[in-house]
Write a protein that holds these residues in place. Structure first.
Motif, PDB file in Angstrom:
ATOM      1  N   GLU A  65     -64.488 -24.920  -7.850  1.00 14.37           N
ATOM      2  CA  GLU A  65     -64.056 -25.474  -6.557  1.00 14.37           C
ATOM      3  C   GLU A  65     -63.337 -26.816  -6.699  1.00 14.37           C
ATOM      4  OE1 GLU A  65     -64.154 -23.151  -4.860  1.00 14.37           O
ATOM      5  OE2 GLU A  65     -66.065 -22.127  -4.695  1.00 14.37           O
ATOM      6  N   PHE A  66     -62.208 -26.799  -7.392  1.00 11.78           N
ATOM      7  CA  PHE A  66     -61.468 -28.031  -7.650  1.00 11.78           C
ATOM      8  C   PHE A  66     -60.891 -28.640  -6.379  1.00 11.78           C
ATOM      9  CE2 PHE A  66     -60.894 -25.630 -11.760  1.00 11.78           C
ATOM     10  CZ  PHE A  66     -61.809 -26.391 -12.471  1.00 11.78           C
ATOM     11  N   ALA A  67     -60.781 -27.870  -5.303  1.00 13.50           N
ATOM     12  CA  ALA A  67     -60.214 -28.382  -4.052  1.00 13.50           C
ATOM     13  C   ALA A  67     -61.037 -29.517  -3.466  1.00 13.50           C
ATOM     14  CB  ALA A  67     -60.081 -27.259  -3.028  1.00 13.50           C
ATOM     15  N   LYS A  68     -62.295 -29.618  -3.857  1.00 15.82           N
ATOM     16  CA  LYS A  68     -63.166 -30.647  -3.273  1.00 15.82           C
ATOM     17  C   LYS A  68     -62.719 -32.062  -3.622  1.00 15.82           C
ATOM     18  CE  LYS A  68     -66.539 -30.590  -7.084  1.00 15.82           C
ATOM     19  NZ  LYS A  68     -65.741 -29.684  -7.928  1.00 15.82           N
ATOM     20  N   ASN A  69     -61.886 -32.200  -4.650  1.00 15.34           N
ATOM     21  CA  ASN A  69     -61.449 -33.524  -5.098  1.00 15.34           C
ATOM     22  C   ASN A  69     -60.039 -33.877  -4.633  1.00 15.34           C
ATOM     23  OD1 ASN A  69     -63.800 -34.290  -6.500  1.00 15.34           O
ATOM     24  ND2 ASN A  69     -63.226 -33.001  -8.229  1.00 15.34           N
ATOM     25  N   VAL A  70     -59.495 -33.104  -3.685  1.00 13.23           N
ATOM     26  CA  VAL A  70     -58.144 -33.322  -3.181  1.00 13.23           C
ATOM     27  C   VAL A  70     -58.196 -33.898  -1.770  1.00 13.23           C
ATOM     28  CG1 VAL A  70     -56.050 -32.125  -2.390  1.00 13.23           C
ATOM     29  CG2 VAL A  70     -57.056 -31.555  -4.603  1.00 13.23           C
ATOM     30  N   PRO A  90     -61.233 -23.138   2.400  1.00  9.47           N
ATOM     31  CA  PRO A  90     -61.374 -24.425   1.712  1.00  9.47           C
ATOM     32  C   PRO A  90     -60.417 -24.651   0.549  1.00  9.47           C
ATOM     33  CG  PRO A  90     -63.514 -23.376   2.032  1.00  9.47           C
ATOM     34  CD  PRO A  90     -62.491 -22.352   2.354  1.00  9.47           C
ATOM     35  N   TYR A  91     -59.750 -23.594   0.076  1.00  6.88           N
ATOM     36  CA  TYR A  91     -58.979 -23.704  -1.163  1.00  6.88           C
ATOM     37  C   TYR A  91     -57.477 -23.645  -0.929  1.00  6.88           C
ATOM     38  CZ  TYR A  91     -63.333 -21.105  -1.470  1.00  6.88           C
ATOM     39  OH  TYR A  91     -64.606 -20.655  -1.246  1.00  6.88           O
ATOM     40  N   GLU A  92     -57.039 -23.492   0.333  1.00  6.09           N
ATOM     41  CA  GLU A  92     -55.653 -23.110   0.586  1.00  6.09           C
ATOM     42  C   GLU A  92     -55.033 -23.933   1.707  1.00  6.09           C
ATOM     43  OE1 GLU A  92     -53.528 -18.776   0.458  1.00  6.09           O
ATOM     44  OE2 GLU A  92     -55.275 -18.984   1.766  1.00  6.09           O
ATOM     45  N   TRP A  93     -53.730 -24.216   1.534  1.00  2.67           N
ATOM     46  CA  TRP A  93     -52.923 -24.885   2.526  1.00  2.67           C
ATOM     47  C   TRP A  93     -51.722 -23.990   2.831  1.00  2.67           C
ATOM     48  CZ3 TRP A  93     -55.764 -26.968  -1.199  1.00  2.67           C
ATOM     49  CH2 TRP A  93     -56.500 -28.125  -0.959  1.00  2.67           C
ATOM     50  N   LEU A  94     -51.538 -23.551   4.063  1.00  2.35           N
ATOM     51  CA  LEU A  94     -50.395 -22.734   4.454  1.00  2.35           C
ATOM     52  C   LEU A  94     -49.343 -23.640   5.084  1.00  2.35           C
ATOM     53  CD1 LEU A  94     -52.124 -19.609   6.066  1.00  2.35           C
ATOM     54  CD2 LEU A  94     -51.367 -19.930   3.690  1.00  2.35           C
ATOM     55  N   VAL A  95     -48.148 -23.673   4.472  1.00  2.00           N
ATOM     56  CA  VAL A  95     -47.085 -24.573   4.923  1.00  2.00           C
ATOM     57  C   VAL A  95     -45.924 -23.741   5.458  1.00  2.00           C
ATOM     58  CG1 VAL A  95     -45.511 -26.418   4.249  1.00  2.00           C
ATOM     59  CG2 VAL A  95     -47.791 -26.278   3.203  1.00  2.00           C
ATOM     60  N   SER A  96     -45.437 -24.083   6.638  1.00  2.00           N
ATOM     61  CA  SER A  96     -44.332 -23.338   7.259  1.00  2.00           C
ATOM     62  C   SER A  96     -43.356 -24.300   7.925  1.00  2.00           C
ATOM     63  CB  SER A  96     -44.873 -22.343   8.285  1.00  2.00           C
ATOM     64  OG  SER A  96     -45.617 -23.011   9.292  1.00  2.00           O
TER      65      SER A  96
END
Length: 598
Positions: A65-70, A90-96
């Protein structure tokens, strides 16, 4: 014609450049363990692009779960306009809403210097790529360029298996290679030598001297050459070199992690304070992975999944046989003596041989447990003492069995590993469990190969090691002169009580007496503990086989039980000559061929 070719080439280069994802990482706030990452993703066709942080890392088998440090995530188009960002999980960012290009920026907190995580401080930027960089799964086949904005005021320089573009900019042919390329940025010391036309590098970040690095590098060279002898040749490293990325500093975390053309080796032990001998075992283990795991690769690990945990039933071979060779190589390289090697077999052997866990899982199923144990974390208590044997250890003991039993037939494990290398390693054809069994059948015959797998792999039987070891002038004995309790127990010097700190082992005297983890033993047969006494020494005053009264408390409530001490089931390994027995010339020759020493 020449002019036309130039135009085509120019257009191709432009197209390639347009589809290159680029990253920059900087470390202005290293004192507070922060890095800032900027990335540009051009020539986008989809309206919405998903960006992720990895949940796993090559060489590790659990989720992290590396996203916890972002934090501080921003997304803009090519003109700097803010874009719409949705977080579906928790792990993803959707950009549009982009204009064909998306630029992202975020801050990473990183403060664990090992093989899995990243660490940024004013001593170094130690980067495990999946723990550091976001990626777009849909763009995983694109080329990547990464610029490391090094701290020149700290004399930092870059060590990595990534090929250099220029300055401090490096490239990767695709996402997978990028993710598999750890990077050490520090004022490290570099040593190199040539083998088979390939360069072997040691980039060592430590607080010691150049002379210490010189001495240590001689040990590293001996390991590399001894392991080359097993397979005959070094692998064909993708860019002609292999690099040990070593950090032996107080703020590191002890670890080792293999990668395709490099390995991370970290320790808090300096070379001057035990690391000269204590750290070389990790070098031996990880470099053996250069063949076994990185190229002789289980099909269950292909392709590596950055969004979930890969489960493999072959880790007993991939990790366990590598563990068998770890100490053997040190002996063959002259870095430990035959006596040290042989006596050192006892710890792993006893752990596997005496474990009750074999009644629940075979070595394949132990490998399946990796996602739960490979640096995985949980808060609830588990019963690993009774249900799990490390596939490193289990496989190592089976590697010893296979090597010794093959030698009885005039064969050996080195040649078997070489045959597997030729069939599955050099060709890089991922293997299955069935492939391994077929390979052993082809190498040693159907009866032998099927017998080994049916008895020791598919079932949890243990072979009779004594005659095989005896053939090499090694004694396997079970002294039975020490009392056995069956749980890790420590005497508290202040209270003179003994606390059971782990689960009691199934079938042991403590287990049969109904004692459990957390119980506090007040005394046995009303004889008090001494303040500076070790629990094992305390037990020696009691007769084995005789019922003993144990006074203890559980959750503060006084209780009494009866316990019968048994002989310690552990075995010892020793050279015959150390026990005043004279090995025959045939035995000594057998040992010489096994250990490759005089």
């Amino acid at each position: 014609m020449k002019f036309t070719f130039s135009l085509v080439s120019l257009f191709f280069c432009f197209l390639l450049s347009a589809q290159t994802n680029s990253y920059t990482i900087s470390f202005e706030n290293a004192v507070h363990h922060e890095a800032v990452i900027d990335a540009t993703f051009p020539d986008l066709k989809s309206e919405t692009v998903a960006f992720r942080m990895s949940r796993s890392s090559p060489g590790r088998y659990a989720l992290h779960e590396f996203a916890k440090n972002v934090y501080g995530f921003k997304a803009t188009d090519s003109k700097g306009n803010a874009l719409k960002v949705i977080r579906p999980n928790p792990y993803e960012w959707l950009v549009s809403g982009h204009d064909g290009t998306i630029k992202i920026e975020y801050i990473l907190f990183a403060n664990r210097g090992g093989g899995t995580y990243s660490q940024v401080d004013e001593t170094h930027a130690h980067l495990n790529i999946p723990a550091t960089f976001m990626f777009a799964p849909a763009l995983s086949n694109r080329k990547i360029e990464i610029t490391f904005d090094v701290r020149e005021d700290l004399d930092w320089k870059v060590a990595t298996q990534l090929p250099l573009v220029s300055g401090t900019t490096y490239s990767a042919p695709n996402l997978y290679y990028f993710m598999d390329s750890p990077t050490e940025i520090s004022n490290y010391m570099l040593r190199s030598f040539q083998v088979d036309g390939k360069t072997i590098n040691l980039a060592l970040h430590h607080n010691g001297t150049e002379e210490e690095v010189d001495t240590y590098f001689e040990k590293v060279k001996k390991v590399v050459l001894a392991e080359k002898e097993v397979y005959g040749k070094l692998p064909n490293y993708d860019y002609g070199s292999y690099t040990f990325l070593a950090c032996y500093i107080p703020n590191a975390s002890g670890d080792g992690m293999e990668h395709r053309n490099s390995t991370i080796v970290t320790s808090t032990r300096s070379l001057a304070n035990g690391g000269m001998d204590g750290n070389i075992g990790t070098i031996s283990h990880e470099y053996f992975h250069s063949w076994n795991v990185e190229r002789i690769r289980p099909k269950s690990l292909e392709p590596f999944d950055f969004e979930a945990a890969n489960m493999s039933g072959e880790l007993w071979f991939a990790e366990g046989f590598t563990s068998y060779y770890t100490g053997l190589i040190l002996c063959r390289a002259g870095l430990i003596t035959p006596k040290e090697y042989v006596e050192g077999l006892a710890g792993t052997f006893n752990y596997v041989w005496n474990s009750p866990a074999r009644q629940f899982f075979n070595v394949i199923e132990m490998s399946y447990q990796a996602p739960f144990v490979d640096a995985a974390t949980s808060v609830d208590p588990v019963n690993r003492e009774n249900t799990f044997i490390s596939y490193y250890s289990y496989g190592s003991v089976l590697g010893l069995a296979l090597d010794l039993s093959l030698r009885e037939k005039g064969l050996n494990l080195d040649d078997f590993m070489k045959s597997v290398w030729v069939k599955y390693g050099k060709t890089e054809i991922p293997y299955t469990l069935e492939n391994l069994q077929a390979a052993l059948v082809e190498f040693a015959g159907k009866s032998f190969g099927d017998g080994f797998f049916n008895n020791y792999v598919y079932q949890s039987n243990m072979p009779n090691y004594a005659p095989w070891l005896n053939a090499a002038g090694v004694l396997l004995e079970q002294p039975k002169n020490e009392p056995y309790f069956g749980a890790y127990t420590v005497v508290n010097a202040e209270t003179t009580e003994a606390s059971i700190l782990r689960n009691t082992k199934m079938g042991s005297p403590a287990y049969k007496a109904g004692l459990d983890n957390g119980d506090i033993i007040l005394n046995i047969n009303d004889i008090p503990f001494e303040a500076d006494q070790k629990f094992d020494d305390y037990l020696k005053q009691f007769e084995m086989g005789t019922p003993l009264k144990v006074n203890f408390t559980r959750f503060g409530i006084p209780k009494t039980t009866t316990l019968v001490l048994e002989p310690n089931p552990d075995y010892s390994f020793s050279l015959m000559e150390d026990k005043e027995q004279k090995p025959s010339k045939k035995m000594l020759q057998h040992r010489k061929e096994w250990l490759k020493v005089e």
